[in-house]
Motif scaffolding. Structure first.
Motif, PDB file in Angstrom:
ATOM      1  N   ILE B 254       0.843  -1.204   0.000  1.00 16.49           N
ATOM      2  CA  ILE B 254       0.000   0.000   0.000  1.00 16.49           C
ATOM      3  C   ILE B 254       0.876   1.252   0.000  1.00 16.49           C
ATOM      4  N   GLU B 258       1.264   3.917  -3.150  1.00 17.61           N
ATOM      5  CA  GLU B 258       0.931   5.339  -2.978  1.00 17.61           C
ATOM      6  C   GLU B 258       2.116   6.218  -3.348  1.00 17.61           C
ATOM      7  N   PRO B 276      -5.974   0.161  -4.540  1.00 19.76           N
ATOM      8  CA  PRO B 276      -6.856  -0.994  -4.680  1.00 19.76           C
ATOM      9  C   PRO B 276      -6.503  -1.868  -5.883  1.00 19.76           C
ATOM     10  N   TYR B 329      -9.667  -1.101   2.137  1.00 17.97           N
ATOM     11  CA  TYR B 329      -9.135   0.028   1.386  1.00 17.97           C
ATOM     12  C   TYR B 329     -10.170   0.579   0.413  1.00 17.97           C
TER      13      TYR B 329
END
Lengths: 324, 475
Positions: B254, B258, B276, B329
């Protein structure tokens, strides 16, 4: 030594081990027998902590082997049915590697390797490459690797398969020797005649369940083996069956004109009386010998007749069945 | 006294690194390098060394890493290894380093030739750093590729009960792919022309070039690959483990998704949307990697029902915990989108990426997040259905074909046929009609769930609880 409790192992759509419970005595050689697909190899792999059961547990000297498989492996040896050797390494290198992998210190390894090679009578091949050994010698090397760390418990899955008669006899001698040195052994095989030579106990599996677990002595006695007597006569006696049937304490199983198989009671006095009567009848009795039944006969009888043990019961070799 | 050498490493060195092989490789390497120099000078040596590095580290190395396990399985020595007293960590590094020892020897020879030729070409001092970055990329790419191939073989072993042989083509191919992504293949040409050696391009307009990102990401991924190999080896040795490492990896994924998504010109929304998608890919990969053994699943369910948390969580499949994180998420994403100001929507970017007018609504985008979660759920249920049913042994390939058919041709036909209003039937892209958005996929999920239940009962001989019956129907 090894205690198996309520072991269940499933494959999708098929149960391989169905609530198997038994206990292996220390110092015994237990023959694990059963038809193909009975669950023998699965049972051994679960006991060796190579597979995790769906339910139940395996205790080796009181410790659950699946709690710490590596710790269990330091106390047991296992030779699977399909084993391999490092063909490019010499016998000495194979044994040295195995000893190191078992955590044996470098200072002790040479002596332990030499001892294992001597134990399995491959000391004269120590510098030969494993790939050049005969099948019998490869088997010895594999067993030597499995026992290098001097395990208390050894499992062998079909160790005699593919061996010639001489190698099989040699293997029997090795197993007897190891048991004599205090090792507890569980060995699976389809060659029942050889198992009879060196096993002290038998564990029969059928469809994932225990059919029988007892000492060979007990099985032989319980199966009526010692009550079956073979009679031989010097000449043909046309009415032999009629004359034998006239003796009420005796049951005729098979009968020819000069030999018969009869079943007597265990009472020595009655046996002596029957022997005396047969001699007195003037039949020319030449043979009065207990019929020895082979392990194969007993195995086939058990597989045919006896239902698998009721799940949930722990079978001990001498006690037959004992509740957990 | 010398410390004890890892027995597995020592055995591999006995087999791999005899002095004849080492000397032979040196002679062959020097001969080829001299021949290249004679025909084309140091530039040709640089080219040849670069090619050799690619072949040795990218193609041969993953094969050897995979073979270090597959050979053991094939020759029947693996079970004996599993019965040894070596720890999982000793087995991992002993096999990984030992199995590829000769590859590393040859690879380092090629790198030496590369460095020596580079120095002879007088690369400008300002570019030397990039040159060494290229060398580092080759090394970290090799380490990652080898470890990945090794871990994939462990995954394949996990999927196979009573294995007798393994194919390593998949492991080698993925290892090669990983190497190329991290290290690149064009180092020589780029060294001559521009400022970095093995560069495969820039991202956006930022100053951050891929080699630096590749080096950082590759280093982290190498650590994760090593941890994965160790955990898989422990699993192979029948040790149970809590799934916290897997959850940490998801957290890392994650974070990385990002960070990488946040290049200049993008908005926060891009990062939010990209996570996602990355999680979805991880869930799909985890589902493919899982043995999907209904017996283990039921064992885990029963353990959880009996409050045996350790066993229950240890047997929880990775894809399931991954899907839970993915769902969480998605919920965050939907909430964020719905609470964003209207002008936060990056119209231009989404136009460029997806070319769908229907995206230009906050509500549609939020619905798309929900749809994505439902589509993934449907696909996972289809995979379970295949895994529990009579197609069990071909479930992976059948599922991949299913995904290709469901997502590709139908979407293309609807798009180019002018039926964009119905695209929501085949892609998680929401339109204005909420009923059309959700009813079809809900129906598909329900049908798939029913089929899973049916095949589950067949495979386990029972429902979700209790012990199976003996002689249960074989699917």
């Amino acid at each position: 030594m090894l205690r198996v409790e309520n072991l269940i192992y499933d494959y999708p759509g098929h149960r391989a081990l169905d609530d198997v419970s038994f206990e292996v005595e220390a110092g015994s050689i237990t023959a694990l027998v059963g038809p193909n697909g009975a669950g023998k190899s699965t049972l051994m792999r679960v006991c060796a902590a190579l597979e995790r059961p769906f339910a139940g547990r395996v205790l080796l000297a009181g410790a659950n082997v699946h709690d710490n498989p590596r710790a269990a492996h330091r106390r047991m040896g296992f030779l699977p049915d399909f084993y391999g050797l490092y063909d490019e390494l010499t016998v000495a290198q194979c044994l040295d590697y195995r000893a190191a992998a078992q955590g044996i210190a470098r200072t002790e390894r040479a002596a332990i390797v030499a001892m294992a090679a001597a134990r399995l009578e491959i000391a004269d091949r120590i510098d030969q490459r494993a790939g050049t050994l005969s099948r019998g010698l490869r088997q010895r090397l594999a067993i030597a690797q499995a026992i290098l760390h001097d395990p208390a418990f050894l499992m062998l899955d079909e160790p005699a398969s593919g061996l010639d008669p001489a190698a099989r006899i040699g293997l029997s001698a090795v197993l007897r020797q190891l048991a004599g040195e205090g090792m507890t052994i569980l060995v699976s095989s389809h060659i029942l005649a050889e198992l009879q030579d060196y096993s002290t106990h038998i564990l029969m599996l059928k469809a994932g369940r225990v059919v029988e677990h007892a000492s060979l002595e007990r099985i032989a006695a319980e199966g009526g083996a010692s009550r079956d007597i073979r009679l031989g006569f010097a000449a043909n006696i046309p009415d032999l069956r009629r004359r034998l049937s006239a003796i009420t304490e005796l049951e005729v199983i098979t009968c020819g004109s000069d030999e018969a198989l009869v079943r007597l009671t265990d009472d020595p006095a009655i046996r002596a009386a029957i022997l005396a009567r047969l001699a007195a009848e003037g039949l020319g009795l030449t043979c009065f010998a207990p019929e020895r039944r082979s392990l194969q006969d007993i195995y086939l009888e058990r597989m045919r007749d006896r239902p698998p043990a009721r799940p949930g019961l722990l079978t001990g070799p001498e006690n037959g069945e004992a509740g957990t | 006294m010398m410390p004890e050498l890892n027995p597995e490493l020592r055995r591999n060195l006995w087999l791999q690194c005899g002095w004849q092989r080492l000397a032979g490789a040196l002679v062959v390497g020097v001969t080829i390098a001299y021949a290249l120099y004679a025909f084309g000078g140091f530039a040709r040596v640089l080219f040849g060394a670069n090619l050799a590095i690619l072949v040795i580290f990218g193609m041969w190395g993953p094969r050897r890493a995979a073979d270090s396990l597959a050979e053991e399985v094939g020759t029947g020595t693996w079970e004996m290894q599993r019965m040894s007293g070596l720890s999982a960590w000793s087995m991992v590094w002993g096999k990984l380093v030992g199995g590829t020892a000769f590859v590393w020897y040859c690879g380092v020879l090629a790198i030496l030739a590369y460095v020596l030729a580079g120095q002879q070409l007088d690369f400008p001092p300002g570019r030397a750093g990039n040159f060494w970055l290229g060398v580092y990329l080759a090394l970290i790419g090799a380490a990652l590729a080898h470890t990945t191939a090794f871990a994939i073989v462990l995954l394949l072993m996990r999927k196979t009960v009573f294995y007798r042989r393994l194919t390593i083509t998949l492991a080698q191919t993925i290892g090669f792919f990983v190497y190329v992504v991290v290290s690149g293949v064009e180092s020589v040409r780029l060294l001559e022309q521009v400022d970095v050696a093995p560069r495969i391009g820039r991202i956006g307009e930022s100053e951050a070039t891929w080699p630096l990102i590749g080096a950082i990401l590759g280093s982290f991924l190498f650590l994760w690959a090593i941890i994965a190999a160790y955990r898989l080896m422990r699993n192979e040795l029948q040790y149970r483990a809590w799934p916290w490492v897997w959850l940490l990896f998801l957290a890392f994924a994650i974070f990385a998704a990002e960070r990488v998504a946040l290049w200049p010109g993008s908005s926060d929304l891009v990062g939010i949307v990209s996570v996602p998608l990355i999680l979805m890919l991880i869930v799909y990969a985890a589902a493919l990697a899982d043995p999907r053994d209904p017996i283990r699943y039921r064992s885990g369910l029963i353990a959880l029902a009996q409050c045996d948390l350790r066993r229950g969580l240890a047997e929880t499949p990775w894809w399931l915990s991954g899907y839970v994180v993915f769902l969480a998420y998605c919920a965050v994403m939907v909430t964020t989108i719905l609470t964003m100001p209207q002008d936060g929507l990056p119209r231009g970017l989404l136009y460029a990426m997806l070319r769908f007018d229907i995206f230009l609504s906050f509500e549609n985008l939020a619905h798309s997040g929900v749809l994505l979660a439902l589509f993934v759920l449907r696909d996972l249920l289809v995979l379970l259905c295949l895994s529990f049913g009579p197609w069990r042994h071909r479930a992976d390939m059948t599922w991949l074909v299913y995904l290709a058919l469901v997502y590709w041709p139908l979407a293309v036909i609807l798009t180019f046929g002018g039926y964009l209003d119905y695209i929501t039937l085949v892609l998680p892209v929401a339109g204005d009609n909420a009923w059309l958005n959700f009813a079809p996929i809900m129906l598909q999920v329900a049908v798939a769930a029913f089929a899973v239940r049916h095949f589950w009962r067949q495979a386990t001989g029972h429902g979700a609880s209790g012990l199976p019956q003996v002689g249960a129907e074989t699917a």
